[in-house]
Motif scaffolding. Structure first.
Motif, PDB file in Angstrom:
ATOM      1  N   SER A   3      -4.567  12.141 -12.461  1.00 18.82           N
ATOM      2  CA  SER A   3      -5.637  11.654 -11.597  1.00 18.82           C
ATOM      3  C   SER A   3      -6.714  12.719 -11.436  1.00 18.82           C
ATOM      4  O   SER A   3      -7.917  12.409 -11.420  1.00 18.82           O
ATOM      5  CB  SER A   3      -5.072  11.277 -10.223  1.00 18.82           C
ATOM      6  OG  SER A   3      -4.186  10.200 -10.312  1.00 18.82           O
ATOM      7  N   GLU A   8     -10.824   5.625 -17.528  1.00 21.17           N
ATOM      8  CA  GLU A   8      -9.476   5.181 -17.882  1.00 21.17           C
ATOM      9  C   GLU A   8      -9.052   5.862 -19.180  1.00 21.17           C
ATOM     10  O   GLU A   8      -9.643   5.627 -20.230  1.00 21.17           O
ATOM     11  CB  GLU A   8      -9.440   3.660 -18.044  1.00 21.17           C
ATOM     12  CG  GLU A   8      -9.830   2.930 -16.778  1.00 21.17           C
ATOM     13  CD  GLU A   8      -9.665   1.429 -16.921  1.00 21.17           C
ATOM     14  OE1 GLU A   8      -9.059   1.009 -17.920  1.00 21.17           O
ATOM     15  OE2 GLU A   8     -10.132   0.707 -16.036  1.00 21.17           O
ATOM     16  N   ASP A  19       0.857  -1.187   0.000  1.00 22.25           N
ATOM     17  CA  ASP A  19       0.000   0.000   0.000  1.00 22.25           C
ATOM     18  C   ASP A  19       0.895   1.238   0.000  1.00 22.25           C
ATOM     19  O   ASP A  19       1.496   1.582   1.025  1.00 22.25           O
ATOM     20  CB  ASP A  19      -0.914  -0.029   1.227  1.00 22.25           C
ATOM     21  CG  ASP A  19      -1.904   1.132   1.216  1.00 22.25           C
ATOM     22  OD1 ASP A  19      -2.130   1.714   0.147  1.00 22.25           O
ATOM     23  OD2 ASP A  19      -2.443   1.451   2.293  1.00 22.25           O
ATOM     24  N   ARG A  23      -6.750  -0.824  -1.322  1.00 21.59           N
ATOM     25  CA  ARG A  23      -7.436   0.453  -1.587  1.00 21.59           C
ATOM     26  C   ARG A  23      -7.960   0.465  -3.022  1.00 21.59           C
ATOM     27  O   ARG A  23      -9.090   0.896  -3.278  1.00 21.59           O
ATOM     28  CB  ARG A  23      -6.500   1.625  -1.336  1.00 21.59           C
ATOM     29  CG  ARG A  23      -6.058   1.779   0.110  1.00 21.59           C
ATOM     30  CD  ARG A  23      -5.229   3.043   0.293  1.00 21.59           C
ATOM     31  NE  ARG A  23      -4.555   3.054   1.579  1.00 21.59           N
ATOM     32  CZ  ARG A  23      -5.089   3.499   2.707  1.00 21.59           C
ATOM     33  NH1 ARG A  23      -6.327   3.957   2.706  1.00 21.59           N
ATOM     34  NH2 ARG A  23      -4.407   3.485   3.835  1.00 21.59           N
ATOM     35  N   TRP A  24      -7.127   0.004  -3.962  1.00 19.81           N
ATOM     36  CA  TRP A  24      -7.605  -0.092  -5.338  1.00 19.81           C
ATOM     37  C   TRP A  24      -8.720  -1.124  -5.442  1.00 19.81           C
ATOM     38  O   TRP A  24      -9.663  -0.955  -6.214  1.00 19.81           O
ATOM     39  CB  TRP A  24      -6.442  -0.481  -6.258  1.00 19.81           C
ATOM     40  CG  TRP A  24      -6.853  -0.570  -7.690  1.00 19.81           C
ATOM     41  CD1 TRP A  24      -6.907   0.437  -8.609  1.00 19.81           C
ATOM     42  CD2 TRP A  24      -7.310  -1.748  -8.371  1.00 19.81           C
ATOM     43  NE1 TRP A  24      -7.355  -0.043  -9.811  1.00 19.81           N
ATOM     44  CE2 TRP A  24      -7.609  -1.386  -9.689  1.00 19.81           C
ATOM     45  CE3 TRP A  24      -7.475  -3.083  -7.982  1.00 19.81           C
ATOM     46  CZ2 TRP A  24      -8.068  -2.286 -10.635  1.00 19.81           C
ATOM     47  CZ3 TRP A  24      -7.947  -3.982  -8.923  1.00 19.81           C
ATOM     48  CH2 TRP A  24      -8.230  -3.593 -10.221  1.00 19.81           C
ATOM     49  N   PHE A  67      -8.144   6.875  -9.655  1.00 20.42           N
ATOM     50  CA  PHE A  67      -7.511   5.914  -8.739  1.00 20.42           C
ATOM     51  C   PHE A  67      -6.191   5.385  -9.301  1.00 20.42           C
ATOM     52  O   PHE A  67      -5.768   4.273  -8.981  1.00 20.42           O
ATOM     53  CB  PHE A  67      -8.453   4.755  -8.407  1.00 20.42           C
ATOM     54  CG  PHE A  67      -9.308   4.272  -9.537  1.00 20.42           C
ATOM     55  CD1 PHE A  67      -8.866   3.299 -10.405  1.00 20.42           C
ATOM     56  CD2 PHE A  67     -10.573   4.802  -9.723  1.00 20.42           C
ATOM     57  CE1 PHE A  67      -9.660   2.844 -11.435  1.00 20.42           C
ATOM     58  CE2 PHE A  67     -11.378   4.351 -10.753  1.00 20.42           C
ATOM     59  CZ  PHE A  67     -10.922   3.373 -11.617  1.00 20.42           C
ATOM     60  N   THR A  68      -5.524   6.204 -10.112  1.00 16.48           N
ATOM     61  CA  THR A  68      -4.232   5.807 -10.677  1.00 16.48           C
ATOM     62  C   THR A  68      -3.197   5.513  -9.598  1.00 16.48           C
ATOM     63  O   THR A  68      -2.413   4.559  -9.701  1.00 16.48           O
ATOM     64  CB  THR A  68      -3.701   6.918 -11.601  1.00 16.48           C
ATOM     65  OG1 THR A  68      -4.628   7.105 -12.661  1.00 16.48           O
ATOM     66  CG2 THR A  68      -2.340   6.564 -12.162  1.00 16.48           C
ATOM     67  N   PHE A  72     -12.153   0.330  -4.974  1.00 25.02           N
ATOM     68  CA  PHE A  72     -12.693   0.944  -6.187  1.00 25.02           C
ATOM     69  C   PHE A  72     -13.268  -0.134  -7.110  1.00 25.02           C
ATOM     70  O   PHE A  72     -14.338   0.032  -7.695  1.00 25.02           O
ATOM     71  CB  PHE A  72     -11.600   1.721  -6.927  1.00 25.02           C
ATOM     72  CG  PHE A  72     -11.269   3.051  -6.316  1.00 25.02           C
ATOM     73  CD1 PHE A  72     -12.078   4.152  -6.531  1.00 25.02           C
ATOM     74  CD2 PHE A  72     -10.143   3.216  -5.535  1.00 25.02           C
ATOM     75  CE1 PHE A  72     -11.782   5.382  -5.980  1.00 25.02           C
ATOM     76  CE2 PHE A  72      -9.832   4.436  -4.975  1.00 25.02           C
ATOM     77  CZ  PHE A  72     -10.654   5.529  -5.199  1.00 25.02           C
ATOM     78  N   TYR A 123      -3.595   4.524  -6.558  1.00 24.54           N
ATOM     79  CA  TYR A 123      -3.990   3.560  -5.528  1.00 24.54           C
ATOM     80  C   TYR A 123      -3.488   2.163  -5.872  1.00 24.54           C
ATOM     81  O   TYR A 123      -3.393   1.789  -7.048  1.00 24.54           O
ATOM     82  CB  TYR A 123      -5.516   3.538  -5.375  1.00 24.54           C
ATOM     83  CG  TYR A 123      -6.065   4.768  -4.711  1.00 24.54           C
ATOM     84  CD1 TYR A 123      -6.234   4.821  -3.340  1.00 24.54           C
ATOM     85  CD2 TYR A 123      -6.420   5.883  -5.464  1.00 24.54           C
ATOM     86  CE1 TYR A 123      -6.744   5.950  -2.724  1.00 24.54           C
ATOM     87  CE2 TYR A 123      -6.920   7.028  -4.859  1.00 24.54           C
ATOM     88  CZ  TYR A 123      -7.084   7.045  -3.491  1.00 24.54           C
ATOM     89  OH  TYR A 123      -7.584   8.181  -2.883  1.00 24.54           O
ATOM     90  N   SER A 124      -3.181   1.397  -4.847  1.00 20.52           N
ATOM     91  CA  SER A 124      -2.701   0.034  -5.045  1.00 20.52           C
ATOM     92  C   SER A 124      -3.264  -0.864  -3.948  1.00 20.52           C
ATOM     93  O   SER A 124      -3.839  -0.385  -2.957  1.00 20.52           O
ATOM     94  CB  SER A 124      -1.163  -0.011  -5.025  1.00 20.52           C
ATOM     95  OG  SER A 124      -0.675   0.428  -3.761  1.00 20.52           O
ATOM     96  N   PRO A 128     -11.516   5.743  -1.207  1.00 20.78           N
ATOM     97  CA  PRO A 128     -12.026   4.413  -1.573  1.00 20.78           C
ATOM     98  C   PRO A 128     -13.087   3.883  -0.624  1.00 20.78           C
ATOM     99  O   PRO A 128     -14.017   3.191  -1.045  1.00 20.78           O
ATOM    100  CB  PRO A 128     -10.766   3.529  -1.550  1.00 20.78           C
ATOM    101  CG  PRO A 128      -9.782   4.269  -0.712  1.00 20.78           C
ATOM    102  CD  PRO A 128     -10.075   5.715  -0.901  1.00 20.78           C
ATOM    103  N   SER A 148      -4.549  12.749  -4.727  1.00 19.84           N
ATOM    104  CA  SER A 148      -3.408  11.960  -5.180  1.00 19.84           C
ATOM    105  C   SER A 148      -2.195  12.792  -5.564  1.00 19.84           C
ATOM    106  O   SER A 148      -1.117  12.238  -5.795  1.00 19.84           O
ATOM    107  CB  SER A 148      -3.831  11.099  -6.379  1.00 19.84           C
ATOM    108  OG  SER A 148      -4.794  10.143  -6.005  1.00 19.84           O
TER     109      SER A 148
END
Length: 351
Positions: free
Chosen positions: A165, A240, A95, A257-258, A250-251, A261, A253-254, A110, A160
């Protein structure tokens, strides 16, 4: 003959649980609270399971339409454990928070996106009497809550500290606002016919096979197109931006958390299918040989398949084409449908 007596299955089960908890605790207040918590847990379970099943189903539907096999390694010949592998992969990812990000807004985005996606399920009648929050202004509350989904997208893009984003956040907000207007107007004709904003009344008005799909065909087409745009799916997945090689707001986010989404997207997909089922396909009404909630599930799954079919059939539109189509075509047609509905009701002496 259509049935409305299947309360003995879901609603009857709820009454039995309520009576058992009240007998154990000696308090109807605690029984009411426990039943509400059980209902919330059941709805969250349905949403979570839907996300797992739909990720697998989408790949299989896509593979079928493109003459491929789809998942066929993890979990045997049919790849049944592929969603589990995806979940484990997301849980194991690091994260990472971008430098300079607004920590509070970035963390809240998110989670807040998932809240309206889950809350709207409280108003849907899954069977006769089986609804968590049966209120007279259910339609109003339904769309008042669901419209809040635009804010977390904008929050995520802003927090972000990434200009792409932020652009993605602006793009998705403009898309969702543009298509909320025709979506709401497409349902006004149904509200005029039923004279109620209670979802149970809207379902019961379709008894005897008088689905609003046949009484309001133009409204159904407008609703379906708008619902696909609201869920940010092809041909309207402009969140996108492939030219920027980003994933919208949400670019940055990982990990989990992603995943929130991603979960909200499939929760919204199921919401769109359930809305179409409730307003146009008679909800839980159906022949007596199956319980009401089974008919409800069959209709909702059919609508999910239809929306997935759209994704793998139509090419993506440009943002200017999409916005123009919403404001210049769908919205005028939705307003025209309202006037036509009123004129027919006046001619038939229903007002």
């Amino acid at each position: 003959m259509e049935t409305t007596i299947e309360t003995s299955l879901l609603a009857g089960l709820a009454q039995w649980l309520h009576g058992g908890i009240a007998a154990l605790t000696g308090s109807t207040l605690l029984a009411d609270l426990a039943l509400i918590l059980i209902g919330i847990a059941a709805l969250l379970g349905v949403i979570s399971m839907a996300a797992i099943v739909f990720t697998y189903a989408e790949r299989k539907v896509c593979a079928f339409m493109q003459m491929r096999l789809g998942p066929n390694r993890v979990g045997g010949r049919f790849g049944l454990l592929q969603p589990v592998a995806d979940m484990l992969k997301l849980m194991s990812k690091e994260d990472i928070m971008p430098a300079g990000a607004d920590k509070v807004l970035w963390a809240l985005s998110p989670a807040l996106l998932f809240v309206p996606a889950a809350l709207v399920y409280a108003f849907f009648p899954f069977d006769a009497g089986a609804v968590l929050a049966d209120v007279n202004v259910g339609v109003f509350l339904l769309f008042a809550i669901s419209s809040q989904a635009v804010l977390p997208f904008l929050m995520g893009g802003y927090a972000s500290n990434n200009k792409y984003s932020m652009i993605g956040g602006f793009r998705i907000v403009s898309q969702m606002i543009s298509y909320e207007a025709p979506l709401l107007f497409s349902l006004l004709g149904i509200l005029m016919i039923t004279g109620s904003m209670r979802l149970e009344d809207i379902v019961l008005a379709q008894q005897g096979g008088r689905w609003f799909l046949f009484l309001q065909p133009l409204a159904f087409i407008i609703f379906l197109i708008s619902a696909v745009a609201e869920t940010n799916r092809t041909p309207f997945d402009l969140v996108e931006g492939e030219s920027e090689i980003i994933a919208g707001p949400f670019t940055e986010y990982s990990g989990m958390r992603w995943a929130l989404f991603f979960l909200a997207e499939y929760a919204n997909l199921l919401t769109a299918a359930i809305l179409a089922t409730t307003f146009f396909l008679g909800g839980y009404l159906g022949p007596d040989f199956l319980p009401g909630f089974v008919w409800f599930a069959i209709k909702a799954v059919a609508m999910v398949f239809l929306i997935m079919w759209f994704r793998w059939t139509f090419p993506r539109t440009r943002v200017d084409q999409m916005l123009s189509f919403g404001w210049k075509a769908l919205l005028p047609l939705a307003i025209l449908n309202v006037f036509l509905t009123g004129a027919v009701m006046f001619a038939l002496g229903l007002v």
